[in-house]
Each structure stands twice: as structure tokens, then as C-alpha cells.
Motif scaffolding. Structure first.
Motif, PDB file in Angstrom:
ATOM      1  N   LEU A   1       0.846  -1.293  -0.039  1.00 39.93           N
ATOM      2  CA  LEU A   1       0.087   0.151   0.094  1.00 39.93           C
ATOM      3  C   LEU A   1       0.733   1.270   0.136  1.00 39.93           C
ATOM      4  O   LEU A   1       0.568   2.206  -0.613  1.00 39.93           O
ATOM      5  CB  LEU A   1      -0.952  -0.049   1.159  1.00 39.93           C
ATOM      6  CG  LEU A   1      -1.983  -0.956   1.030  1.00 39.93           C
ATOM      7  CD1 LEU A   1      -2.769  -1.045   2.515  1.00 39.93           C
ATOM      8  CD2 LEU A   1      -3.108  -0.784   0.272  1.00 39.93           C
TER       9      LEU A   1
ATOM     10  N   ALA B   1       2.703   1.210  -3.639  1.00 37.71           N
ATOM     11  CA  ALA B   1       1.805   0.646  -4.817  1.00 37.71           C
ATOM     12  C   ALA B   1       2.799  -0.307  -5.723  1.00 37.71           C
ATOM     13  O   ALA B   1       2.775  -0.448  -6.706  1.00 37.71           O
ATOM     14  CB  ALA B   1       1.762   2.067  -5.760  1.00 37.71           C
TER      15      ALA B   1
ATOM     16  N   SER C   1      -5.251   0.200  -6.044  1.00 40.12           N
ATOM     17  CA  SER C   1      -4.666   1.504  -6.013  1.00 40.12           C
ATOM     18  C   SER C   1      -5.257   2.417  -6.808  1.00 40.12           C
ATOM     19  O   SER C   1      -4.855   3.648  -6.627  1.00 40.12           O
ATOM     20  CB  SER C   1      -3.154   1.320  -5.512  1.00 40.12           C
ATOM     21  OG  SER C   1      -2.988   0.527  -4.246  1.00 40.12           O
TER      22      SER C   1
ATOM     23  N   PRO D   1      -7.424   0.757  -0.078  1.00 40.50           N
ATOM     24  CA  PRO D   1      -7.032   2.245  -0.202  1.00 40.50           C
ATOM     25  C   PRO D   1      -8.116   3.105  -0.771  1.00 40.50           C
ATOM     26  O   PRO D   1      -7.879   4.232  -1.035  1.00 40.50           O
ATOM     27  CB  PRO D   1      -5.854   2.218  -1.346  1.00 40.50           C
ATOM     28  CG  PRO D   1      -6.009   0.894  -1.931  1.00 40.50           C
ATOM     29  CD  PRO D   1      -6.730  -0.239  -1.116  1.00 40.50           C
TER      30      PRO D   1
END
Length: 220
Positions: free
Chosen positions: A22, A25, A49, A74
Motif C-alpha cells: 500500500l 504501490a 490502488s 485504499p
């Protein structure tokens, strides 16, 4: 004890690959079963994401708020729902996912979907995408929980595993560049198994788009 009651979180512990992905990415992670007879799978973190794509947006058609995205990560679906004019929130137990959402100005609750939540029995719509029907390793428990969250006639949109024969409940680890997470319970179900588990819902519509399978279910 039901696997759904386990405190173990997706991709947590060990090398914390989910949190690392996260933050950076990372394009993919690997979902690795502890049972060697079950195949590993690659997870497209980059898509989760990114901005919601056309398959994602198809899940919002005809929905009403308030809407809850279960396991929002996310936050791409929370953003898509807000952009579509819906009252929407996300819920996720992962602190990095929640921080990512909040940094983007998205409304999100940090807790498990099995914890007490606002608007119990009053949500109009729920999303269970990206395999999140498998949270906790007990699909029937997840459907029962979703039914308790929705009002009568509310809508649950759920994504099935693309393999129609898939019906697995097991312990898994998430693998990233730095190593593995602790083990956690997870289920994977194709459309037939998914519909068998949805005892308190009526199927309104099932569709396939860009290699992904979805069902729109209405709470009885």
C-alpha cells in the motif's frame, strides 16, 4: 470456532507485505496457501490502488446510499461511489489502508466488518469486491453478517472467483518482496458456491466483465 472469528488480518504480521504494498504501490503480491495442494495466486495490488475501472463502476449501477464498501483497502470504490453521488463509507481493519483513505479525504471506519458498525440493519447497499467475500475464511458467516447490516430489500454486490469450480476455505500467507505475512483465514468461491452460501438473499443479476464475475443480491 468459525474462522470468521479469527483476529488474524489479511497480509498482516511477519514482513507486513500488505502494508508495504500500500505504501509503495507494488504491482503484485502472491497469495500463498499453507495447503500445498492449493495453487498460489497473483494479486493485482496496482489495480486496487488505481481509479475504479469500468468493471468496478458496473457494480454501482442502480445502487442507493448509504453504501458500505467492506474491506475497502485504499478506497477506490469509496471514491467511485462518492463520485457517483452516493453516500458512501469504507470499512477496513488494516491501519495503513485506513490511513491511505483518510489521507485522500475518504470516509472510512477502522474495524473488522464483524465488529459493531454504525447503521446496523439500515445500510441500503454493500460492496464485497476483490475477493473480500472470503474475509475470515467463512463465506456463509460473511453473508449472514452482510444480511444483518442491510435493511430488508437492501442490495449486496459481490465478486466471485473467476474459476466457477472454486470452493476453498484455508489458511494463507501473503508474499511480497521482503517476505511473507503471518497466516490468516481466507475463502475463495466461484459463482455456484457463492450463490449456495447466500441463503438470505435473492439473486437479481449476475454478469461478467473484463474477466471478473459479479452477482447482485437482494436481502430477503
Amino acid at each position: 470456532m468459525s474462522l470468521a472469528l479469527s483476529a488474524a488480518r489479511f497480509g498482516a504480521g511477519g514482513a507486513e507485505p500488505w502494508a508495504a504494498a500500500l505504501r509503495s504501490a507494488a504491482p503484485t503480491l502472491e497469495l500463498v496457501p499453507e495447503d500445498p495442494s492449493t495453487e498460489s495466486e497473483s494479486l493485482d495490488v496496482q489495480r486496487w490502488s488505481a481509479v475504479a475501472d469500468r468493471a468496478d463502476r458496473s457494480t454501482l449501477e442502480g445502487l442507493r446510499g448509504p453504501l458500505l464498501d467492506v474491506g475497502c483497502g485504499p478506497g477506490r470504490m469509496v471514491r467511485a461511489a462518492l463520485d457517483a453521488g452516493l453516500q458512501a463509507w469504507g470499512v477496513d481493519a488494516d491501519p495503513v489502508a485506513v490511513s491511505t483513505c483518510r489521507a485522500a479525504g475518504l470516509p472510512v471506519l477502522r474495524r473488522s466488518v464483524f465488529d459493531p458498525l454504525p447503521l446496523e440493519g439500515s445500510w441500503s447497499s454493500l460492496l464485497l469486491l476483490d475477493g473480500n467475500v472470503g474475509i475470515g475464511g467463512d463465506v456463509e458467516a460473511m453473508f449472514a453478517r452482510c444480511r444483518r447490516l442491510l435493511h430488508r430489500g437492501g442490495v449486496l454486490v459481490v465478486e466471485a472467483h473467476p474459476d466457477p469450480a472454486r470452493d476453498v476455505a484455508a489458511m494463507w500467507r501473503l508474499r511480497g518482496a521482503a517476505g511473507d505475512s503471518d497466516s490468516f483465514p481466507w475463502s475463495q468461491v466461484g459463482m455456484p458456491a457463492l450463490l449456495r452460501a447466500a441463503h438470505d438473499f435473492d439473486l437479481e443479476h449476475a454478469w461478467q466483465l473484463d474477466g471478473r464475475w459479479f452477482a447482485r443480491l437482494r436481502a430477503q
